[in-house]
Enzyme design. Structure first.
Site, PDB file in Angstrom:
ATOM      1  N   CYS A   1       0.789  -1.234   0.000  1.00  0.00           N
ATOM      2  CA  CYS A   1       0.000   0.000   0.000  1.00  0.00           C
ATOM      3  C   CYS A   1       0.822   1.284   0.000  1.00  0.00           C
ATOM      4  O   CYS A   1       0.768   2.044  -0.965  1.00  0.00           O
ATOM      5  CB  CYS A   1      -0.960  -0.008   1.181  1.00  0.00           C
ATOM      6  SG  CYS A   1      -2.238  -1.248   0.981  1.00  0.00           S
TER       7      CYS A   1
ATOM      8  N   LYS B   1       6.589  -6.430   7.379  1.00  0.00           N
ATOM      9  CA  LYS B   1       6.317  -6.119   8.787  1.00  0.00           C
ATOM     10  C   LYS B   1       5.914  -7.420   9.474  1.00  0.00           C
ATOM     11  O   LYS B   1       5.661  -8.426   8.795  1.00  0.00           O
ATOM     12  CB  LYS B   1       5.241  -5.048   8.918  1.00  0.00           C
ATOM     13  CG  LYS B   1       3.866  -5.470   8.443  1.00  0.00           C
ATOM     14  CD  LYS B   1       2.865  -4.381   8.770  1.00  0.00           C
ATOM     15  CE  LYS B   1       1.478  -4.778   8.353  1.00  0.00           C
ATOM     16  NZ  LYS B   1       0.480  -3.769   8.638  1.00  0.00           N
TER      17      LYS B   1
HETATM   18  P1  NAD Z   1      -4.451  -8.821  -3.554  1.00  0.00           P
HETATM   19  O1  NAD Z   1      -3.517  -8.755  -4.683  1.00  0.00           O
HETATM   20  O2  NAD Z   1      -4.083  -9.546  -2.303  1.00  0.00           O
HETATM   21  O3  NAD Z   1      -5.851  -9.454  -4.044  1.00  0.00           O
HETATM   22  C1  NAD Z   1      -6.488  -9.107  -5.222  1.00  0.00           C
HETATM   23  C2  NAD Z   1      -7.335 -10.300  -5.650  1.00  0.00           C
HETATM   24  O4  NAD Z   1      -8.119  -9.923  -6.770  1.00  0.00           O
HETATM   25  C3  NAD Z   1      -6.527 -11.518  -6.073  1.00  0.00           C
HETATM   26  O5  NAD Z   1      -6.974 -12.668  -5.379  1.00  0.00           O
HETATM   27  C4  NAD Z   1      -6.812 -11.636  -7.578  1.00  0.00           C
HETATM   28  O6  NAD Z   1      -6.799 -12.980  -8.062  1.00  0.00           O
HETATM   29  C5  NAD Z   1      -8.190 -11.029  -7.667  1.00  0.00           C
HETATM   30  N1  NAD Z   1      -8.559 -10.557  -9.004  1.00  0.00           N
HETATM   31  C6  NAD Z   1      -7.813  -9.858  -9.893  1.00  0.00           C
HETATM   32  N2  NAD Z   1      -8.522  -9.625 -11.010  1.00  0.00           N
HETATM   33  C7  NAD Z   1      -9.744 -10.161 -10.812  1.00  0.00           C
HETATM   34  C8  NAD Z   1     -10.922 -10.263 -11.609  1.00  0.00           C
HETATM   35  N3  NAD Z   1     -10.972  -9.720 -12.824  1.00  0.00           N
HETATM   36  N4  NAD Z   1     -11.986 -10.900 -11.088  1.00  0.00           N
HETATM   37  C9  NAD Z   1     -11.945 -11.432  -9.855  1.00  0.00           C
HETATM   38  N5  NAD Z   1     -10.855 -11.383  -9.075  1.00  0.00           N
HETATM   39  C10 NAD Z   1      -9.770 -10.759  -9.538  1.00  0.00           C
HETATM   40  O7  NAD Z   1      -4.821  -7.302  -3.221  1.00  0.00           O
HETATM   41  P2  NAD Z   1      -5.186  -6.677  -1.788  1.00  0.00           P
HETATM   42  O8  NAD Z   1      -3.967  -6.513  -0.965  1.00  0.00           O
HETATM   43  O9  NAD Z   1      -6.369  -7.381  -1.230  1.00  0.00           O
HETATM   44  O10 NAD Z   1      -5.628  -5.201  -2.234  1.00  0.00           O
HETATM   45  C11 NAD Z   1      -6.832  -4.957  -2.919  1.00  0.00           C
HETATM   46  C12 NAD Z   1      -7.053  -3.457  -2.960  1.00  0.00           C
HETATM   47  O11 NAD Z   1      -7.238  -2.952  -1.626  1.00  0.00           O
HETATM   48  C13 NAD Z   1      -5.897  -2.664  -3.533  1.00  0.00           C
HETATM   49  O12 NAD Z   1      -6.402  -1.559  -4.231  1.00  0.00           O
HETATM   50  C14 NAD Z   1      -5.152  -2.189  -2.325  1.00  0.00           C
HETATM   51  O13 NAD Z   1      -4.418  -1.004  -2.557  1.00  0.00           O
HETATM   52  C15 NAD Z   1      -6.278  -1.945  -1.346  1.00  0.00           C
HETATM   53  N6  NAD Z   1      -5.905  -2.045   0.064  1.00  0.00           N
HETATM   54  C16 NAD Z   1      -5.084  -3.038   0.485  1.00  0.00           C
HETATM   55  C17 NAD Z   1      -4.784  -3.156   1.843  1.00  0.00           C
HETATM   56  C18 NAD Z   1      -3.869  -4.253   2.347  1.00  0.00           C
HETATM   57  O14 NAD Z   1      -3.490  -4.194   3.503  1.00  0.00           O
HETATM   58  N7  NAD Z   1      -3.500  -5.220   1.550  1.00  0.00           N
HETATM   59  C19 NAD Z   1      -5.327  -2.242   2.754  1.00  0.00           C
HETATM   60  C20 NAD Z   1      -6.191  -1.274   2.301  1.00  0.00           C
HETATM   61  C21 NAD Z   1      -6.473  -1.173   0.947  1.00  0.00           C
END
Ligand code: NAD
Length: 437
Positions: A261, A322
């Site tokens: 992030c 972390k």
């Molecule tokens: P991630 O990469 O862990 O997960 C994304 C998921 O989406 C994957 O499982 C992937 O296979 C799936 N995906 C991709 N394309 C797809 C599609 N067309 N149809 C269905 N599924 C699909 O990502 P994340 O860490 O969960 O982050 C997601 C969003 O949330 C990002 O924008 C991130 O910036 C935001 N975010 C993340 C966190 C964190 O701590 N990881 C915190 C707050 C916000």
């Protein structure tokens, strides 16, 4: 309420599970069929404390299901969350490819009114783009909600179940009421639900992450200055943080921020600003300082060994960006390992959770060890990279016996320099006086 969450990564899985836990029916959708299979079998593909138990319980009780079939999920749901990744594109922008694909697919699948809530972190203006994509693909009524997520990996369940606040960006009262209803069980402790316009909601997420990243880079710069002038950042931190206007959080000196992030969000704000002819100078510096800080231990090693790192062996305690996660995205360990290998050193690594992640990145270029002590065997020095709790109280006599020489470079300030001197170590923390026995 019937809800689907598209994207079953960190955010989607935690959000979907917690929403199911509060009594809703949740369908989690992912394009990764293997991930869906594993989740159906009760296997959680990420490490997040407490998550597996909650997934198993809600799956067993029938409130939480997993599918690759987006149409089926959208047909069954009033609220459709988009929680796919928004990785950094080549120019620092956010890659919105997955968000656009999912928006189009949700539009095509809609068979009645839907609330489409974007949980992914997206640049200001994305909700308008999502609205336009939905309009192109459906004649049904819908509302687009910007609902940024503030959870921290490692404490994600607690953050979702007891948020400091919930931010809902939308134009429609109906959608705001539906979202408030959905979040009501999580804000019983009194946390506010802030309803605002979409652009402000999208900006809130970036501003929050930008400010947190700024604190980290600021304290790291102060720590480096502390080393130069003979001050101690741990004392300075308390002196500064006890000021009510400032607070103690996010004032730890270390090896900089990583993860999925902060780095990408900081660069995304810089990019959005540039698109509006604004030079976000402060955040450019925050990013630059952070990149430099990630190599702080390597710089110290070069000084200590007078540039002669070839043939030396270093034991890394910690790989994850972390503690309490197996995530290594943009982790300080990556640049450190690459620099050590490039300098001709060998690396022996241990991390309680992130060894598989590291193996996928480095293969057999480094060695992996079941315990921290195993990693230390025959190493020239120990390098602390991640502040896992289990690292805090090692058997220092054993550590000394395993290392070639009693030398520790601590990127996370786990121990008191004076005590380390008494224990017979040369000890190099961050922003605190280095000691030799
Ligand atoms: P991630 O990469 O862990 O997960 C994304 C998921 O989406 C994957 O499982 C992937 O296979 C799936 N995906 C991709 N394309 C797809 C599609 N067309 N149809 C269905 N599924 C699909 O990502 P994340 O860490 O969960 O982050 C997601 C969003 O949330 C990002 O924008 C991130 O910036 C935001 N975010 C993340 C966190 C964190 O701590 N990881 C915190 C707050 C916000």
């Amino acid at each position: 309420m019937k809800v689907c969450v598209v994207g079953t990564g960190y955010v989607g899985l935690v959000a979907g599970t917690c929403i199911a836990e509060s009594g809703n029916d949740v369908i989690c959708v992912d394009i990764d069929a293997g991930k869906v299979e594993r989740l159906r079998a009760g296997e959680v593909p990420i490490y997040e404390p407490g998550l597996e138990e909650l997934v198993k319980r809600n799956t067993a009780e029938g409130r939480l299901t997993f599918t690759t079939d987006l149409d089926e999920a959208v047909h069954a749901s009033l609220v459709c969350f988009i929680a796919v990744g928004t990785p950094q594109g080549g120019d620092g922008s956010s890659d919105l490819g997955a968000v656009r694909t999912v928006a189009a697919a949700i539009g095509k699948a809609m068979n009645g009114y839907r609330v489409v809530a974007c949980k992914s972190t997206v640049p200001v203006g994305t909700s308008e783009e999502v609205r336009a994509i939905l309009e192109e693909n459906t004649n049904e009524n819908f509302d687009v909600v910007s609902n940024p997520e503030f959870m921290k990996e490692g404490a994600a369940l607690e953050d979702f179940l007891k948020p400091d606040r919930v931010v809902i960006g939308c134009r429609s009262e109906q959608a705001a009421e539906i979202m408030k209803d959905l979040y009501e069980p999580f804000v019983r402790g009194g946390a506010p639900i802030l309803v605002m316009d979409n652009a402000s909601a999208e900006m809130t997420k970036y501003a929050a992450n930008g400010l947190l990243a700024t604190r980290i880079s600021f304290v790291n710069e102060v720590a480096n200055l502390c080393e130069a002038v003979g001050a101690d950042i741990s004392l300075v931190r308390r002196g500064v943080g006890l000021d009510n206007r400032l607070g103690m959080h996010f004032l730890y000196a270390g090896l900089g921020y990583g993860g999925s992030c902060f780095p990408k969000d900081v660069r995304s704000i810089i990019h959005t600003a540039a698109q509006h002819d604004i030079d976000f100078q402060l955040l450019r510096s925050v990013d630059e300082v952070n990149n430099r800080q990630k190599l702080r231990l390597f710089d110290k090693l070069r000084v200590f060994y007078d540039g002669a790192l070839e043939g030396r062996c270093f034991a890394l305690w910690g790989l994850a960006f972390k503690p309490r996660t197996d995530d290594m995205r943009e982790a300080p360990a990556i640049g450190l390992i690459e620099s050590l290998l490039e300098a001709g050193a060998t690396v022996r690594a241990h991390d309680p959770e992130a060894m598989d992640t590291a193996r996928a990145m480095f293969g057999d270029r480094i060695s992996y060890h079941r315990t921290g002590y195993n990693a230390l065997e025959g190493a020239d020095a120990m390098l602390v990279v991640t502040e896992w709790n289990e690292f805090r109280r090692p058997d220092f006599e054993r550590v000394k016996g395993l290392l070639k020489e009693p030398v520790i470079f601590d990127g996370r300030n786990l121990w008191e320099p004076e005590q380390m001197r008494k224990k017979g170590f040369s000890y190099f923390p961050i922003g605190r006086p280095a000691v030799t026995p």
